[in-house]
Write a protein that holds these residues in place. Structure first.
Motif, short mmCIF file in Angstrom:
data_model
loop_
_atom_site.label_atom_id
_atom_site.label_comp_id
_atom_site.label_asym_id
_atom_site.label_seq_id
_atom_site.Cartn_x
_atom_site.Cartn_y
_atom_site.Cartn_z
N SER A 227 101.96 -10.55 -50.90
CA SER A 227 103.22 -10.49 -50.16
C SER A 227 104.40 -11.14 -51.06
O SER A 227 105.42 -10.53 -50.92
CB SER A 227 103.23 -11.41 -48.77
OG SER A 227 102.04 -10.75 -48.06
N VAL A 228 104.03 -12.44 -51.56
CA VAL A 228 105.28 -12.90 -52.44
C VAL A 228 105.64 -11.98 -53.91
O VAL A 228 106.66 -11.75 -54.10
CB VAL A 228 104.95 -14.26 -53.02
CG1 VAL A 228 105.83 -15.02 -53.76
CG2 VAL A 228 104.58 -15.46 -51.72
N ALA A 229 104.34 -11.41 -54.27
CA ALA A 229 104.52 -10.58 -55.64
C ALA A 229 105.57 -9.33 -55.04
O ALA A 229 106.34 -8.94 -55.91
CB ALA A 229 103.27 -10.18 -55.99
N ALA A 230 105.14 -8.86 -53.81
CA ALA A 230 105.92 -7.75 -53.42
C ALA A 230 107.35 -8.07 -53.22
O ALA A 230 108.29 -7.09 -53.65
CB ALA A 230 105.20 -7.01 -52.02
N VAL A 231 107.50 -8.96 -52.64
CA VAL A 231 109.06 -9.33 -52.32
C VAL A 231 109.83 -9.68 -53.61
O VAL A 231 111.09 -9.15 -53.74
CB VAL A 231 109.19 -10.62 -51.35
CG1 VAL A 231 110.64 -11.03 -51.26
CG2 VAL A 231 108.54 -10.28 -49.91
N LEU A 232 109.25 -10.47 -54.43
CA LEU A 232 109.78 -10.66 -55.59
C LEU A 232 110.18 -9.26 -56.45
O LEU A 232 111.33 -8.99 -57.01
CB LEU A 232 108.88 -11.40 -56.65
CG LEU A 232 108.89 -13.01 -56.49
CD1 LEU A 232 108.04 -13.64 -57.15
CD2 LEU A 232 110.66 -13.50 -56.81
N LEU A 233 109.21 -8.35 -56.54
CA LEU A 233 109.41 -7.12 -57.10
C LEU A 233 110.34 -6.13 -56.22
O LEU A 233 111.32 -5.59 -56.83
CB LEU A 233 108.17 -6.27 -57.17
CG LEU A 233 107.00 -6.60 -58.10
CD1 LEU A 233 105.71 -6.12 -58.05
CD2 LEU A 233 107.62 -6.04 -59.51
N ARG A 370 105.68 -22.18 -52.00
CA ARG A 370 106.96 -22.80 -51.99
C ARG A 370 108.07 -21.73 -52.54
O ARG A 370 109.03 -21.47 -51.89
CB ARG A 370 107.05 -23.84 -52.74
CG ARG A 370 106.29 -25.03 -52.15
CD ARG A 370 106.82 -26.30 -53.15
NE ARG A 370 106.19 -26.39 -54.42
CZ ARG A 370 105.03 -27.02 -54.87
NH1 ARG A 370 104.40 -27.35 -53.94
NH2 ARG A 370 104.70 -27.01 -55.90
N VAL A 371 107.41 -20.66 -53.32
CA VAL A 371 108.28 -19.79 -53.59
C VAL A 371 108.45 -18.43 -52.45
O VAL A 371 109.82 -18.02 -52.43
CB VAL A 371 107.54 -18.82 -54.82
CG1 VAL A 371 108.34 -17.59 -54.98
CG2 VAL A 371 107.78 -19.54 -56.09
N GLY A 372 107.56 -18.59 -51.63
CA GLY A 372 107.72 -17.67 -50.46
C GLY A 372 108.63 -18.04 -49.58
O GLY A 372 109.43 -17.55 -48.91
N LEU A 375 111.89 -17.51 -50.70
CA LEU A 375 112.00 -15.99 -50.53
C LEU A 375 112.35 -15.90 -48.88
O LEU A 375 112.47 -14.59 -48.65
CB LEU A 375 111.17 -15.01 -51.07
CG LEU A 375 111.10 -15.13 -52.47
CD1 LEU A 375 109.99 -14.49 -53.11
CD2 LEU A 375 112.20 -14.51 -52.99
N LYS A 376 112.28 -16.70 -48.09
CA LYS A 376 112.08 -16.68 -46.66
C LYS A 376 111.23 -15.53 -46.03
O LYS A 376 111.80 -14.83 -45.07
CB LYS A 376 113.68 -15.93 -46.29
CG LYS A 376 114.75 -17.19 -46.58
CD LYS A 376 116.34 -16.47 -46.09
CE LYS A 376 117.19 -18.04 -46.15
NZ LYS A 376 117.17 -18.41 -47.47
N ILE A 377 109.98 -15.64 -46.65
CA ILE A 377 108.95 -14.80 -46.08
C ILE A 377 108.37 -15.20 -44.85
O ILE A 377 108.18 -16.76 -44.72
CB ILE A 377 107.94 -14.60 -46.97
CG1 ILE A 377 108.27 -13.75 -48.36
CG2 ILE A 377 106.47 -13.91 -46.55
CD1 ILE A 377 107.44 -13.64 -49.21
N ASP A 378 108.04 -14.81 -43.89
CA ASP A 378 107.61 -15.06 -42.54
C ASP A 378 106.54 -16.30 -42.65
O ASP A 378 105.65 -16.08 -43.32
CB ASP A 378 107.24 -14.24 -41.57
CG ASP A 378 106.90 -14.40 -40.11
OD1 ASP A 378 106.09 -15.20 -39.66
OD2 ASP A 378 107.69 -14.13 -39.29
N ASP A 379 106.56 -17.54 -41.89
CA ASP A 379 105.45 -18.54 -41.96
C ASP A 379 104.00 -17.89 -41.50
O ASP A 379 102.99 -18.43 -42.14
CB ASP A 379 105.65 -19.59 -41.05
CG ASP A 379 106.96 -20.41 -41.72
OD1 ASP A 379 107.20 -20.38 -42.85
OD2 ASP A 379 107.48 -21.11 -40.90
N ASN A 380 104.03 -16.94 -40.78
CA ASN A 380 102.73 -16.25 -40.39
C ASN A 380 102.10 -15.90 -41.53
O ASN A 380 100.63 -15.70 -41.75
CB ASN A 380 103.07 -15.19 -39.37
CG ASN A 380 103.24 -15.67 -37.97
OD1 ASN A 380 102.82 -16.84 -37.92
ND2 ASN A 380 103.87 -15.07 -37.26
#
Length: 509
Positions: A227-233, A370-372, A375-380
């Motif tokens: 998920s974090v990789a996807a949002v960064l990309l 922490r990077v997530g 990026l404001k990714i959902d806590d869930n």
């Protein structure tokens, strides 16, 4: 240019812990095998030599010519690293009459030495070695001692080269973090500017430059890393990122639908693929864990390749590989060898003809979270427990059938839902149910049963490299057990795994 510290790995179980302590000080570092040292450029501010299970006195001792760095950059040898520089710098290392292991106290610290700034006399340190430095060369100076270890720390005179016999990276060394800060900040001159915000900024810029207008496909799992990789990309290339989420029939209950739903508000370009039957067919008749892993990996690549080919002119494969995956997949004499074949590193089949982009391959799991958050990714999503790549296939011991998967999904859902409702889910690193190839006698009503056993597993950890079993409340375990036995047909016994890693692993296969 990102400043960094190099950690040369001689195989110590604590090498990754050194890296974690360095990064906790907001300083970027990299681990490299002692025999695969990268070119040292102006970005390198200092070098740390790790410990090792080897002895410097062995014929097959692990050798690295520290004099290529000594005098040019600050250098810190820890345990084996300290013994190596002492022994091959004109001193002598001998077998200790008693193994020096456990807590000790520094009863001598040289006043004013920069390595021990703000560290009080009698500070507790942690020793873990069978050899001891019995003699140092004339240009070496003792800067700390314990009651039984005269050369607990030394400095090569008029240089920034230090050796310490203890382990500052473990929490038992009370002032270990202060010592590392003294070395990294005061001696190496690191600026402590490596933060999640700076990582996002530099990584997104680097991805834009690297990928340009190219298209990338990425397999999403619903987990933290992908998920974090996807949002960064996505921040770097937008709609040129094509995400694919494959239902392999081995996910948790209702996970395929819930994961697709959770990504809707994130703006990702995502396609869900139902491939359950292809995986079940490939797994039919297989019981060996490695054969199951390889079958799953093969079919995933086939399914993913089919879907990737539907994207015109795709050139890159995005992966959520994180740093422990990379380190564990480096197989050299001494440092961590590959243990399992499920890490998504090590190359792709030639027929895919895609280049690989791994935006997280320098981060540990907690750093990814922490990077997530940045990026404001959902806590869930960020708070989800790690889940193995092969899914429930390695939590069903023996052959996989759709019936077994359905039983385990139900039992696992009851387990995880109870952890959530009891408020303990977020206190657990990883939890899951395991379907055992064991049948046991039971009594339900007036009938005798002969059904299967489910084992519950829950561990506490920082990064999965080591783990302790969770002491879940007995009343909670009793409630979970009763619910599973009463509601999941085919299960008449529930047990709890109280093994730690090591010697056990988190997963059973």
């Amino acid at each position: 240019m990102q400043e960094k510290i190099l950690i040369l790995d001689f195989g110590s179980q604590f090498t990754q812990l050194i890296a974690r302590r360095v990064r906790e000080l907001n300083i970027y570092c990299e681990i490299h095998p002692f025999n695969h040292v990268p070119a040292i450029d102006d970005s390198v501010k200092g070098v740390i030599l790790s410990g090792s299970p080897y002895s410097v006195r062995q014929e097959d001792a692990l050798h690295y010519d520290f004099k290529t760095i000594h005098g040019k950059l600050p250098l810190l040898g820890v345990c084996y690293g300290a013994q190596y520089m002492a022994h091959f710098g004109g001193g002598e290392v001998m077998a200790s009459s008693t193994r020096e292991y456990g807590r000790a106290n520094l009863d001598y610290i040289k006043p004013g030495n920069p390595l021990f700034k703000q560290i009080p006399q009698h500070s507790q340190v942690w020793m873990s070695h069978a050899d001891t430095i019995s003699r140092i060369a004339d240009d070496y100076e003792v800067i700390a001692s314990t009651e039984t270890v005269k050369v607990a720390a030394y400095q090569i005179k008029d240089t920034q080269t230090y050796g310490i016999q203890f382990h500052p990276e473990v929490t038992h060394s009370i002032d270990g973090k202060q010592l590392l800060q003294n070395f990294l900040v005061d001696i190496c001159g690191c600026t402590q500017d490596w933060t999640p915000d700076s990582f996002v900024e530099t990584t997104v810029a680097a991805l834009r430059e690297k990928l340009g207008d190219d298209k990338v496909v990425l397999g999403l799992s619903g987990g933290v890393d992908s998920s974090v990789a996807a949002v960064l990309l996505h921040q770097a290339i937008g709609k040129n990122l094509h995400c694919i989420f494959v239902d392999n029939g081995l996910l948790r209950k209702d996970e395929f639908e819930s994961v697709l739903e959770s990504y809707k508000h994130m703006g990702l370009n995502i396609k869900g693929v139902d491939a359950k039957q292809r995986f079940y067919d490939a797994l039919s008749g297989l019981s060996d864990p490695e054969k199951k892993r390889k079958a799953i990996g093969r079919v995933f690549i086939e399914v993913f390749d089919d879907e990737a080919h539907q994207v015109q002119d795709v050139k890159w494969l995005g992966q959520g590989t994180i740093y422990p995956d990379v380190i564990e997949s480096v197989s050299v004499k001494g440092p961590s060898a590959t243990i399992k074949s499920h890490h998504n590193v090590g190359g792709l089949p030639d027929f895919m003809k895609l280049k690989v982009v791994e935006p997280l391959n320098t981060l540990f799991k907690d750093e990814v979270r922490r990077v997530g958050k940045t990026l404001k990714i959902d806590d869930n999503i960020l708070g989800r427990h790690p889940f193995p790549g092969p899914g429930l296939a390695i939590r069903i011991l023996g052959e996989i059938t759709p019936e077994k998967v359905a039983i385990l999904q139900e039992a696992d859902a009851i387990y995880i839902n109870n952890l959530r409702s009891a408020g303990v889910y977020d206190k657990v690193w990883q939890a899951g149910a395991i379907y055992l190839p064991v049948q046991s006698v039971g009594v339900m009503g007036d009938e005798r049963t002969y059904e299967n056993v489910v084992c519950l597993r829950a561990v506490e950890s920082l990064d999965g490299m080591t783990a302790d079993w969770c002491h879940l409340p007995y009343d909670l375990l009793a409630k979970i057990s009763n619910e599973i036995i009463n509601n999941v047909k085919g299960i008449n016994r529930v047990v709890y795994d109280i093994s730690s890693k090591p010697p056990a692993t988190i997963e059973w296969e």
